[in-house]
Design a protein around this motif. Structure first.
Motif: not given
Length: 126
Positions: A113-126
């Motif tokens: 969950a944390n790494l997925s959220e990090m990846f989405l934050d890095m790609k600026e996907i909401e």
């Protein structure tokens, strides 16, 4: 009198909007300055810490539920015994299979969950 009523209504509307902004406004506005290689170990460490903190109670409750089903209605007594065992002999509790499996499951869940959220934050996907 009408002027006071308008001020109260305006203030309550503003308060309601502020509350909505506070609750929902920053739901996807994470802006991290760190690179993924700097942030990923922190996310994994947070996942490990959370799983280690949650797992003792989950292990005890899980064990007590199984004992309650097997013995027929002694859940609270089983909770007392399991908690006492954890406090009196923590090394045996931590090295037990049920605790280790619970930590592994929660760690995996939190890390993904944390790494997925990090990846989405890095790609600026909401």
């Amino acid at each position: 009198m009408e002027d006071i009523k308008n001020k109260v209504v305006a203030t309550s509307n503003e308060t309601a909007q502020n509350l909505r902004d506070f609750i929902f406004g920053d739901a996807h506005s994470h802006h991290f300055e760190e690179l993924a290689l700097e942030r990923a170990p922190k996310e994994v460490a947070c996942a490990l810490a959370a799983s280690v903190l949650v797992s003792p109670m989950v292990s005890i409750i899980d064990k007590c539920i199984v004992q309650d089903i097997a013995s027929g209605g002694q859940f609270m007594n089983a909770m007392k015994i399991a908690t006492k065992e954890m406090v009196m002999n923590p090394r045996a509790f931590v090295s037990g299979l049920s605790f280790r499996l619970t930590v592994a499951v929660y760690f995996g869940t939190y890390a993904v969950a944390n790494l997925s959220e990090m990846f989405l934050d890095m790609k600026e996907i909401e």
